[in-house]
Design an enzyme around this catalytic site. Sequence first.
Site, PDB file in Angstrom:
ATOM      1  N   SER A  19       0.856  -1.179   0.000  1.00  0.00           N
ATOM      2  CA  SER A  19       0.000   0.000   0.000  1.00  0.00           C
ATOM      3  C   SER A  19       0.896   1.234   0.000  1.00  0.00           C
ATOM      4  CB  SER A  19      -0.951  -0.035   1.201  1.00  0.00           C
ATOM      5  OG  SER A  19      -1.866   1.033   1.149  1.00  0.00           O
ATOM      6  N   HIS A  46      -2.558  -0.892  -3.413  1.00  0.00           N
ATOM      7  CA  HIS A  46      -3.687   0.026  -3.265  1.00  0.00           C
ATOM      8  C   HIS A  46      -3.440   1.283  -4.092  1.00  0.00           C
ATOM      9  CE1 HIS A  46      -4.304  -2.010   0.897  1.00  0.00           C
ATOM     10  NE2 HIS A  46      -4.840  -2.707  -0.074  1.00  0.00           N
ATOM     11  N   ASP A 139      -4.697  -4.690   5.834  1.00  0.00           N
ATOM     12  CA  ASP A 139      -4.994  -5.566   4.697  1.00  0.00           C
ATOM     13  C   ASP A 139      -3.869  -6.580   4.518  1.00  0.00           C
ATOM     14  OD1 ASP A 139      -6.479  -6.502   2.537  1.00  0.00           O
ATOM     15  OD2 ASP A 139      -5.480  -5.173   1.121  1.00  0.00           O
TER      16      ASP A 139
END
Length: 199
Positions: A19, A46, A139
């Site tokens: 991310s 992401h 995540d």
Amino acid sequence: MRSEQHTSGQYAIVAVAASAGGIQGLSALLSGLGPTLRVPVLVVQHLDPRHRTLLAEVLSRRTELPVKLAEDQERVEPGTVYLAPPDRHLLVGPAGLLSLSNSELVHFVRPSADLLFESVAGAYGSRAIACVLTGTGVDGAMGVEAIKQRGGTVISEDPETAQFAGMPRAAVATGAVDFVLRLDEIAAAVRGLVEDKRQ
């Protein structure tokens, strides 16, 4: 040296999650994998869904492996890097068939590393490697537990040296991580696992 065998090694796929700070992290990992990796690499990074992504083009300059945005119903090929498109979950099924989904957000994100890792665990079991790189949030943590429960191997970037420690720290906290490594050590670890032909 090991005798040459024509059978593949124990591992058949690598799944990677990142991310915040991920472009740098992915660049370092992919550039270290070399041009002859024998397994596909699936990546969730992401991204801002409001903009067309140039991530495939950026990462292509950092690695000798081909890099592309994943397509729905595409079959994975060894030595190719597949990126989840913005705002689409990336899943893989039996026989390496990819699928893209716009189902609900998971932990406020889409694509979700958890969904990717869980699909990889289901399709590949003990033949899967999952890597969690820099990022905020949690995540990937549920997903690495799924990988571990099915006998796969989990690598996390060291939260102490990661650009953003949230995702690596959450992964390590599950107890499912096999190797906690600095970013510059992860590619060699992946290569070593994939290239080891001992069965």
